[in-house]
Design a protein around this motif. Structure first.
Motif, short mmCIF file in Angstrom:
data_model
loop_
_atom_site.label_atom_id
_atom_site.label_comp_id
_atom_site.label_asym_id
_atom_site.label_seq_id
_atom_site.Cartn_x
_atom_site.Cartn_y
_atom_site.Cartn_z
N ARG A 106 -9.30 2.38 8.47
CA ARG A 106 -8.44 3.55 8.67
C ARG A 106 -9.12 4.54 9.61
NH1 ARG A 106 -7.31 8.77 6.98
NH2 ARG A 106 -5.08 9.23 6.65
N THR A 153 -3.77 2.75 9.52
CA THR A 153 -4.43 1.93 8.51
C THR A 153 -3.99 0.49 8.68
OG1 THR A 153 -4.45 3.77 6.93
CG2 THR A 153 -4.79 1.57 6.03
N THR A 154 -4.93 -0.42 8.66
CA THR A 154 -4.59 -1.84 8.78
C THR A 154 -5.25 -2.62 7.65
OG1 THR A 154 -4.65 -3.79 10.21
CG2 THR A 154 -6.51 -2.27 10.37
N ASN A 155 -4.49 -3.54 7.07
CA ASN A 155 -4.97 -4.46 6.03
C ASN A 155 -4.94 -5.87 6.61
OD1 ASN A 155 -4.97 -2.61 3.48
ND2 ASN A 155 -2.99 -2.27 4.44
N SER A 162 -5.80 0.69 -1.87
CA SER A 162 -6.57 1.50 -0.93
C SER A 162 -8.06 1.15 -1.07
CB SER A 162 -6.35 3.00 -1.20
OG SER A 162 -7.14 3.78 -0.35
N ASP A 196 -8.40 8.46 11.44
CA ASP A 196 -7.55 9.66 11.44
C ASP A 196 -8.07 10.66 12.45
OD1 ASP A 196 -9.31 11.79 9.88
OD2 ASP A 196 -9.45 9.93 8.76
N GLN A 238 -9.81 -3.66 5.04
CA GLN A 238 -8.97 -2.50 5.38
C GLN A 238 -9.78 -1.54 6.24
OE1 GLN A 238 -7.79 0.88 2.52
NE2 GLN A 238 -5.94 -0.37 2.56
N ASN A 289 -6.60 9.99 2.44
CA ASN A 289 -6.18 8.74 3.06
C ASN A 289 -4.68 8.51 3.00
OD1 ASN A 289 -8.70 7.23 3.93
ND2 ASN A 289 -9.24 7.70 1.82
N ASN A 310 -2.93 9.02 12.08
CA ASN A 310 -3.83 8.07 11.44
C ASN A 310 -3.21 6.68 11.49
OD1 ASN A 310 -2.25 7.59 8.81
ND2 ASN A 310 -2.50 9.82 8.78
N THR A 316 0.82 -1.20 0.00
CA THR A 316 0.00 0.00 0.00
C THR A 316 0.86 1.25 0.00
OG1 THR A 316 -1.70 -1.20 1.22
CG2 THR A 316 -1.85 1.20 1.22
#
Length: 827
Positions: free
Chosen positions: A719, A705-707, A145, A721, A717, A159, A703, A130
């Motif tokens: 996210r 973000t995790t996949n 994304s 923030d 996914q 993002n 922020n 990513t």
């Protein structure tokens, strides 16, 4: 705020703990760099696959822009390392990891072109990461994304770590809205248009990557206080015939489509892309303002305005990109391409403002009903030339591009003001129509030369000229008592902005073992002339400046890098910042530009550190940025009726210093997380002539973000923030935060089809507000769009490599050869 601050801090501690725990295991790692065997050019986005003895995939990776790759947390054992790249012979190497061999450094691996220059069919494809983190730049891969699919370029930018977008679509990098935005490395597609409108019209599906450079060297355009954001539109990089289609439907009222088709062989690369976007946004807001006024007699006449408003916007955008690259020989390539952006926007807003007297009595009310319609287009044409010399990595490139466009807008204002103080009560009705006709054009001429003087040194030289002209004709007509629209010369404006920038640069790099130095100078002559044609007023800003840059880099053992850099930059005012059209769409809050604005002079220092563990990458940057002549929004009284005017002014200076942390960890083989924290302090030097006092304060944003994988070929996914209050010239902004999430299901052979579902601002918490004041007023504002959006996207990829096409052709010819000849009979 304190709880969120602690949560983000614990998150970084958690990621680090996972990393150290992984390092304590019996694992190994490998790294290397992939280059072309003929010219030693780095090969980016090559596929690296690690297979066990049963030919099962254990790990995958891709080379970055420098051709480098790495794999971490490899369990002890014996494997096969497979390296493949389009048009090159694949490489397979046996590898073993044990207690005596925990690190495998492959160095520079040379790949040779295959004899047929075609790609053998690849049965396994690896996903791009990513985000790719470097010590001086970051690259964000759009395809991965999930939360941005079905959105616009604006949604996508919101993002990206380090980037934020406000309610009007204005983009900020590290808290500064003075950022240079490029499309395909050039400003020509943006031209003189509103950047926010152009970004809103570009579907995210038409974008390949987003690149961030926070402290660019002298090789790059010095425009932009906080750095450069480069939006790279999709272009074919695969050999053979291939393409993809996608379609998105969503709520509220969202519809996007994207179609791409491309063909590439040894000599020619043809590509085309079309995207359509339609979106609707509605919002609301309030403004509560107290005006402090004391008459000469000493009487206190303080009064308050409470305003509530709602609005709706409809966006339609069509984006085309076509191009061709042709290899004249093995070392020379020419390319032609064109981008076209067509867009429309319409909507309206309604508002009710009540004037409250000192004793709580209703003095007045203002009923506002406005509508607008806008259409615009941009197009550009590009010619690119590239020649590689016999010496490896010696290269000459050039670009000539021309962009042109227009924007036409019609605004209708209908304002009813009721005054209850007078006896009898009075009604004042204002009906105004604004017609805007904007045209612009842009030329870019560029030449770049790279010469590797030795194996450890490189010289870069270049020249660039940009020629820009933006003409804006604002015609304001007011309805008189006889029912006729009459031009109002007090607020009508015919404004022309003409800019010529000529630049040359030199950049030298030298590697001394693990220590590297890069020093450069960029000399620019700026010729900027603006004119108010109605009043024959002209404003000229002609200046010559030197923009130096210095980068000192030290590599340490244990996969660590430290870099210290300094650059000088500039931020030139443009568009609505300088156009002196009086915007009266809000009866109590007027806005106008300032043609006398001077460019900001920016001095930027940055100390960056990058550390690579087995499963975690951490980049950190301490930065200091001093902006002389900083451009700020300043609000003051327009008259004694309570109307306020906001315009841009230069203040003495603004200083921002901060610490940014970006970390990425592989929690498991398929589960990863990326977190970003930015702490900064901003101080603005006041200006007594503008009634401004010094203002300073601390702010932070973050922020994560995790996949993560789910059963049945589903990936997810999420996210979150957060933006803490931020200091501005006359106050501070308000807290803003939100949560996005998405799911994707891959199906069919080789996972060529997918269905994605995402939701943005799930809990409807994102809002944009501010608290501002001076001795004459105190104002609290809050604005938000109905930003919760839910999109469903179907995507399909198709295509065949040249090898597959040739095999089919060979089979047809073989079948034809085996077919008996038809008898030739006669009488």
């Amino acid at each position: 705020m304190t709880k969120l601050y602690k949560s983000f801090s614990w998150l970084f501690i958690f990621l680090s703990a996972i990393s150290f725990a992984a390092n304590a295991q019996t694992t190994g790692r490998l790294n290397g760099k992939l280059i072309d065997a003929t010219n030693s050019k780095p090969l980016d986005f090559a596929t690296i696959i690690l297979l066990n003895p049963n030919n099962q995939i254990i790990k995958t990776a891709q080379t970055d822009a420098s051709g480098s790759f790495r794999m971490d947390a490899i369990a002890f054992g014996t494997y096969s390392l497979k390296i493949s790249y389009v048009g090159y012979n694949p490489i397979i190497r046996p590898t073993t990891f044990d207690a005596a061999h925990t690190v495998l450094s492959l160095g520079s691996i040379k790949m040779a072109l295959s004899k047929t220059s075609v790609l053998k069919e690849v049965t396994v494809q690896a996903k791009k990461n990513t985000i790719q983190l470097g010590i001086d730049r970051k690259s964000f891969n759009v395809e991965q994304s999930l939360v941005s699919q079905g959105g616009s370029a604006t949604d996508l930018l919101s993002n990206v770590p380090s980037v934020s977008v406000d309610i009007d679509g204005n983009v900020s990098l590290r808290g500064s809205s003075s950022v240079r935005i490029l499309i395909d490395g050039k400003p020509s597609l943006l031209g003189g248009s509103s950047i926010a409108d152009v970004l809103q019209s570009i579907p995210a599906s038409s974008i390949e990557t987003i690149e961030l450079i926070t402290n660019p060297s002298s090789k790059y355009d010095p425009e932009g206080q906080s750095g450069i954001i480069n939006i790279v539109l999709k272009k074919n990089s695969r050999r053979g015939l291939n393409g993809n289609v996608s379609i998105t439907g969503g709520l509220p009222n969202t519809f996007n489509t994207n179609v791409a088709l491309a063909y590439q062989n040894k000599n020619v690369n043809l590509y085309g892309n079309y995207s359509h976007r339609y979106g609707q946004r509605s919002g609301s807001g309030f403004s509560n303002r107290t005006n402090f006024r004391r008459l000469s007699s000493g009487a206190d006449t303080t009064f308050t305005f409470n305003q509530n408003s709602s609005n709706t916007r409809n966006f339609t955008g069509d984006v085309f990109k076509v191009g061709m690259d042709y290899n004249i020989g093995e070392k020379t390539t020419v390319g032609v391409s064109s981008n076209v952006n067509l867009r429309k926007r319409d909507g309206g807003d309604n508002g009710l403002t009540q004037g409250i007297g000192q004793f709580g009595n209703l003095n007045s009310s203002i009923d506002r009903n406005n509508s607008e319609y806008e259409k615009g287009n941009n197009y550009d044409f590009n010619f690119d030339f590239s020649h590689k010399f016999k010496k490896p990595q010696e290269e000459l490139t050039s670009n000539i591009s021309f962009g042109r466009g227009m924007e036409d807008e019609t605004q209708n204002f209908n304002t009813n003001t009721y005054n209850y103080v007078r006896t009898p009560s009075s009604l004042n009705n204002l009906i105004q129509q604004n017609l805007t006709d904007g045209n612009f054009r842009n030329w870019n001429l560029q030449l770049d030369y790279t010469n590797p003087l030795t194996k450890t040194s490189k010289l870069e030289l270049g020249y660039r000229t940009t020629l820009s002209r933006n003409a804006s004709d604002f015609d304001a007509d007011t309805l008189n008592n006889f029912g006729n629209f009459v031009n109002d010369p007090r607020i009508s404006t015919n404004f022309v902005y003409d800019e010529k920038i000529h630049a040359v640069y030199g950049n030298y790099q030298k590697q001394l073992g693990n220590f590297g130095v890069q020093a450069g100078l960029r000399a620019e002559q700026a010729l900027i002339n603006t004119a108010l044609l109605d009043s024959n007023k002209t404003f000229n800003q002609n200046y010559f400046r030197i923009y130096p840059s210095v980068f000192l880099t030290q590599k340490f053992t244990g996969e660590q890098t430290l870099q210290l850099s300094y650059t000088r930059r500039v931020n030139r005012p443009r568009d609505r910042q300088i156009i002196p059209f009086l915007d009266r769409s809000d009866a109590l809050n007027y806005r106008t530009g300032n043609p006398s604005l001077r460019p900001e002079d920016v001095h930027s220092f940055e100390l960056s550190y990058a550390k690579y563990w087995a499963t975690t990458t951490l980049t950190s940057s301490a930065y200091y940025r001093q902006t002389n002549g900083a451009i700020q929004r300043i609000t003051s009284s327009y008259d004694n009726t309570g109307i306020q005017l906001t315009r841009f002014e230069n203040v003495a200076r603004a200083i921002t210093s901060g610490l940014e942390l970006i970390g990425r960890t592989e929690i498991t083989n398929k589960w990863n997380a990326t977190a970003n924290l930015n702490f900064y302090n901003t101080s603005v030097k006041g200006d007594p002539s503008l009634g401004l006092a010094d203002n300073s304060g601390f702010a932070w944003n973050g922020n994560v973000t995790t996949n993560f994988p789910l059963p049945f070929n589903i990936s997810g996914q999420a996210r979150f923030d957060y933006q803490a209050p931020q200091v501005i010239a006359q106050g501070k902004t308000r807290t803003n935060y939100g949560l996005d999430a998405g799911l994707r299901y891959d199906f069919l052979a080789k996972k060529v089809a997918s269905i994605s579902l995402n939701a943005r601002d799930i809990f409807k918490t994102r809002r944009f507000g501010s608290i501002t004041s001076d001795p004459t007023f105190y104002n609290v504002t809050d604005r938000r769009f109905s930003s919760r959006q839910v999109n469903l996207t179907f995507a399909y990829r198709f295509g065949r490599t040249l090898d597959q096409m040739n095999k089919k052709k060979d089979r047809k010819e073989e079948q034809r050869d085996q077919t008996p000849d038809e008898p030739t009979g006669g009488n």
